[in-house]
Write an enzyme that holds these catalytic residues in place. Structure first.
Site, PDB file in Angstrom:
ATOM      1  N   MET A  17       2.873 -13.380  -1.772  1.00 45.20           N
ATOM      2  CA  MET A  17       4.285 -12.952  -1.798  1.00 45.20           C
ATOM      3  C   MET A  17       5.144 -13.883  -0.942  1.00 45.20           C
ATOM      4  SD  MET A  17       5.192 -10.182  -3.506  1.00 45.20           S
ATOM      5  CE  MET A  17       6.572  -9.385  -2.701  1.00 45.20           C
ATOM      6  N   SER A  38      -3.358 -17.853   9.916  1.00 46.78           N
ATOM      7  CA  SER A  38      -4.479 -18.505   9.211  1.00 46.78           C
ATOM      8  C   SER A  38      -4.153 -19.979   8.942  1.00 46.78           C
ATOM      9  CB  SER A  38      -4.740 -17.764   7.889  1.00 46.78           C
ATOM     10  OG  SER A  38      -5.230 -18.659   6.932  1.00 46.78           O
ATOM     11  N   ASN A 104       6.867  -3.144   3.060  1.00 46.91           N
ATOM     12  CA  ASN A 104       7.119  -1.737   2.709  1.00 46.91           C
ATOM     13  C   ASN A 104       6.982  -0.871   3.961  1.00 46.91           C
ATOM     14  OD1 ASN A 104       7.746  -1.759  -0.034  1.00 46.91           O
ATOM     15  ND2 ASN A 104       5.591  -1.795  -0.645  1.00 46.91           N
ATOM     16  N   SER A 130      11.046  -5.887  -4.289  1.00 43.91           N
ATOM     17  CA  SER A 130      10.206  -5.423  -5.392  1.00 43.91           C
ATOM     18  C   SER A 130      10.063  -6.495  -6.468  1.00 43.91           C
ATOM     19  CB  SER A 130      10.800  -4.158  -6.014  1.00 43.91           C
ATOM     20  OG  SER A 130       9.967  -3.741  -7.072  1.00 43.91           O
ATOM     21  N   GLY A 131       8.911  -6.450  -7.122  1.00 38.61           N
ATOM     22  CA  GLY A 131       8.695  -7.362  -8.240  1.00 38.61           C
ATOM     23  C   GLY A 131       7.340  -8.034  -8.185  1.00 38.61           C
ATOM     24  N   LYS A 184      13.814   1.572  -1.142  1.00 32.72           N
ATOM     25  CA  LYS A 184      12.579   0.980  -1.700  1.00 32.72           C
ATOM     26  C   LYS A 184      11.474   2.020  -1.790  1.00 32.72           C
ATOM     27  CE  LYS A 184       9.697  -2.184  -3.183  1.00 32.72           C
ATOM     28  NZ  LYS A 184       8.359  -1.782  -2.964  1.00 32.72           N
ATOM     29  N   HIS A 187      12.146   3.997  -4.801  1.00 34.14           N
ATOM     30  CA  HIS A 187      11.769   3.146  -5.940  1.00 34.14           C
ATOM     31  C   HIS A 187      10.268   3.299  -6.212  1.00 34.14           C
ATOM     32  CE1 HIS A 187       9.827  -0.571  -7.329  1.00 34.14           C
ATOM     33  NE2 HIS A 187      10.910  -0.816  -8.046  1.00 34.14           N
ATOM     34  N   ASN A 188       9.482   3.228  -5.159  1.00 30.22           N
ATOM     35  CA  ASN A 188       8.030   3.325  -5.335  1.00 30.22           C
ATOM     36  C   ASN A 188       7.612   4.725  -5.768  1.00 30.22           C
ATOM     37  OD1 ASN A 188       8.162   0.713  -4.348  1.00 30.22           O
ATOM     38  ND2 ASN A 188       6.261   0.920  -3.196  1.00 30.22           N
ATOM     39  N   TYR A 192       5.387   5.499  -8.992  1.00 31.01           N
ATOM     40  CA  TYR A 192       4.187   6.347  -9.095  1.00 31.01           C
ATOM     41  C   TYR A 192       4.316   7.294 -10.290  1.00 31.01           C
ATOM     42  CZ  TYR A 192       1.838   5.403  -4.560  1.00 31.01           C
ATOM     43  OH  TYR A 192       1.154   4.849  -3.517  1.00 31.01           O
ATOM     44  N   LYS A 262      -1.158   2.678  -1.376  1.00 27.69           N
ATOM     45  CA  LYS A 262      -0.888   2.212  -0.010  1.00 27.69           C
ATOM     46  C   LYS A 262      -0.059   3.215   0.775  1.00 27.69           C
ATOM     47  CE  LYS A 262      -1.176  -2.769  -0.678  1.00 27.69           C
ATOM     48  NZ  LYS A 262      -0.257  -3.484  -1.564  1.00 27.69           N
ATOM     49  N   ARG A 289      -3.444  10.796  -8.106  1.00 23.99           N
ATOM     50  CA  ARG A 289      -4.178   9.616  -7.589  1.00 23.99           C
ATOM     51  C   ARG A 289      -5.245  10.103  -6.612  1.00 23.99           C
ATOM     52  NH1 ARG A 289      -0.733   4.096  -6.460  1.00 23.99           N
ATOM     53  NH2 ARG A 289       0.719   4.287  -8.194  1.00 23.99           N
ATOM     54  N   HIS A 454      11.094  39.185   6.980  1.00 24.73           N
ATOM     55  CA  HIS A 454      11.814  37.910   7.068  1.00 24.73           C
ATOM     56  C   HIS A 454      13.259  38.025   6.568  1.00 24.73           C
ATOM     57  CE1 HIS A 454       8.266  35.886   8.395  1.00 24.73           C
ATOM     58  NE2 HIS A 454       7.589  36.258   7.326  1.00 24.73           N
TER      59      HIS A 454
HETATM   60  C1  6PG Z   1       6.931  -3.459  -5.839  1.00 19.94           C
HETATM   61  C2  6PG Z   1       5.688  -2.650  -5.612  1.00 19.94           C
HETATM   62  C3  6PG Z   1       4.966  -3.137  -4.389  1.00 19.94           C
HETATM   63  C4  6PG Z   1       3.532  -2.684  -4.249  1.00 19.94           C
HETATM   64  C5  6PG Z   1       3.323  -1.228  -4.413  1.00 19.94           C
HETATM   65  C6  6PG Z   1       1.870  -0.824  -4.557  1.00 19.94           C
HETATM   66  O1  6PG Z   1       7.978  -2.836  -5.876  1.00 19.94           O
HETATM   67  O2  6PG Z   1       6.833  -4.670  -5.974  1.00 19.94           O
HETATM   68  O3  6PG Z   1       6.017  -1.326  -5.453  1.00 19.94           O
HETATM   69  O4  6PG Z   1       5.761  -2.794  -3.297  1.00 19.94           O
HETATM   70  O5  6PG Z   1       2.741  -3.368  -5.162  1.00 19.94           O
HETATM   71  O6  6PG Z   1       3.865  -0.646  -3.291  1.00 19.94           O
HETATM   72  O7  6PG Z   1       1.809   0.444  -4.093  1.00 19.94           O
HETATM   73  P1  6PG Z   1       0.527   1.349  -4.083  1.00 19.94           P
HETATM   74  O8  6PG Z   1      -0.578   0.533  -3.493  1.00 19.94           O
HETATM   75  O9  6PG Z   1       0.890   2.488  -3.207  1.00 19.94           O
HETATM   76  O10 6PG Z   1       0.282   1.706  -5.495  1.00 19.94           O
END
Ligand code: 6PG
Length: 481
Positions: A17, A38, A104, A130-131, A184, A187-188, A192, A262, A289, A454
């Protein structure tokens, strides 16, 4: 080193990336520096474009190679590493320099880092990128938030490297503090949900309609050629054509059915629950998942509860696939709708100053959830920037109404045939309660008061009430709120 020969942009973290993003920036005429612990990654970077990219394993030398005010972007794994890199940077940067966290990161961490660095006199931008790897190289979608002044300084570079939709860059300032990382994260969350929905269609196409891999490829191709067009459907179609060299069957069929994550999807659900804002399609996608990882348990379950042979799924596959397209459309709208609703609500609570129309606009290209439907969402916010929920937009309303028969057929059929499609089911139930003026929540209120005093509220009255449900005579009394 003379100021004019210094680099305009520095990157910490030279994974694919990081180096792809640097190559993208270099293509736009900027000189760049890169840093990684590295040595191998630094050697690889230096070989990419020795004229314009300079790699370092020494942080101080890296920082000294940058022109002032320095722009340093981190693309390192979220969490403690980000904090330790920031600490190392503080020892070598000058006040007024700009630090961008392009990973992220969790938005709460970004809030904390923003405050910390602001107090010390550094500019901090939390930016969602993202991308994936090809997005970084050819044009990502970027969601920067935080220091507005710093954004203005980096805007020319970001605008040039972003993907373009109708000539417009897929980057914009999102808002205050952690706004970029919050956007973001959502977005994720939507990512999902869309991935879960597609995997559920795969399940029905494979085990319900019993299509071959080639036939499934054709279905995704047809869908992607129409109004469902999206990056995720496009790659799904291609996965159904991918065979390794010399192999007669799809690589997909060799891949374990245990999905990793992740954490950004889980964070989206957690953040939504903290705001008491329902995003059940994201919740269920995270949960599925998780369930996928319980392979042994699922194997025992499969033996104990075999699916009785049901009648054939459909007597007209072509007709059924057309109706599935409607169901997918409906559920896809729901996924975006729930995500956008979360942004609407977070904006109120966190005072980010988000512009939901701009978010839809920059998601139309470069990012993982880009799709034809984002044009409709963008159009809806253009008509009404204050739109609370996209189901309320009149054009989207009409398309939702038209796809209701498809989703009802699909949900009842999967239930009848014992096929799991929970994200589809949830999208329909969410909708049926979204349009439910009288939810059965009065019963929940009564139960809570019965077992725990309550209290409850009464229609047409102010205040809260309590009843001794087991006492005789039964009375309700006004309670302290
Ligand atoms: C993006 C993706 C990137 C990542 C995912 C993977 O927008 O480019 O979302 O950020 O590949 O976060 O997420 P998981 O490992 O949680 O599926």
């Amino acid at each position: 080193m003379k100021e004019e020969s210094k680099s305009a942009f520095g990157m910490i973290g030279l994974g694919t990336m990081g180096s792809n993003l640097l190559l993208n920036i270099v293509d736009q005429g900027y000189s760049c520096s890169g840093y990684d612990i590295s040595p191998q990654k630094v050697v690889t970077l230096n070989e990419l474009n020795p004229e314009a990219i300079h790699g370092f394993t020494d942080l101080k030398e890296f920082v000294m190679s940058l022109s002032s005010p320095r722009i340093v972007m981190m693309l390192v794994p979220a969490g403690a590493i980000v904090d330790s890199v920031i600490e190392e940077l503080l020892a070598v940067l000058d006040k007024g320099d700009i630090i961008i966290d392009g990973g992220n990161s969790h938005f709460i961490d970004t809030d904390r880092r923003f405050k910390y660095l602001e107090e010390k006199g550094y500019h901090f931008i939390g930016m969602g990128v993202s991308g994936g790897e090809s997005g970084a190289r050819n044009g990502p979608s970027m969601m920067p938030g935080g220091d507005k002044q710093a954004y203005e300084a980096i805007k020319p570079i970001l605008t040039k490297i972003a993907a373009k939709v109708n000539g417009e860059p897929t980057v914009a300032y999102m808002g205050e503090r952690s706004a970029g990382h919050f956007v973001k994260m959502v977005h994720n969350g939507i990512e999902y949900a869309l991935m879960q929905l597609i995997s559920e269609t795969y399940e029905v196409l494979k085990h319900g309609l019993e299509l071959t891999d080639e036939e499934i490829y054709e279905v995704y191709k047809t869908w992607n050629d129409g109004r469902l067009q999206s990056y995720l459907l496009e790659i799904t179609r291609d996965i159904f054509a991918f065979k390794e060299d010399g192999s007669k069957h799809l690589l997909l069929n060799d891949i374990k059915d245990e999905a990793k994550a992740k954490g950004t999807g889980k964070w989206t659900s957690q953040a939504a629950m903290d705001l008491n804002l329902p995003v059940p399609i994201i919740d269920i996608s995270v949960s599925m998942r998780d369930l996928s990882k319980y392979k042994d348990l699922r194997t025992k379950g499969a033996e104990l509860y075999p699916n009785p042979k049901a009648e054939p799924y459909s007597d007209d596959n072509a007709k059924y696939i057309a109706s599935m397209e409607e169901a997918f459309y409906f559920a896809m709208v729901s996924a975006y709708a729930q995500g956008m609703h979360l942004l609407y609500r977070a904006n109120e609570d966190y005072k980010y100053d988000l512009d939901l129309g701009v978010i839809a606009k920059i998601w139309r290209g470069g990012c993982i959830i880009r799709s034809a439907f984002l044009e409709d969402i963008y159009a809806a916010y253009k008509k009404n920037p204050e739109l609370e929920h996209i189901f309320l937009d009149e054009d989207i309303h009409q398309s939702v109404v038209n796809s209701i028969p498809g989703i009802r057929t699909f949900v009842s059929d999967v239930a009848k045939h014992g096929i799991a499609a929970p994200a589809f089911c949830v999208s329909l139930s969410y909708f049926d309660n979204f349009r439910n003026k009288e939810m059965p929540a009065n019963l929940i209120q009564a139960q809570r008061d019965f077992f725990g005093s309550h209290t409850y509220e009464l229609k047409g009255k102010t205040g809260v009430f309590h009843t001794d449900w087991e006492e005789d005579p039964k009375v309700n009394t006004e309670a302290d709120s």
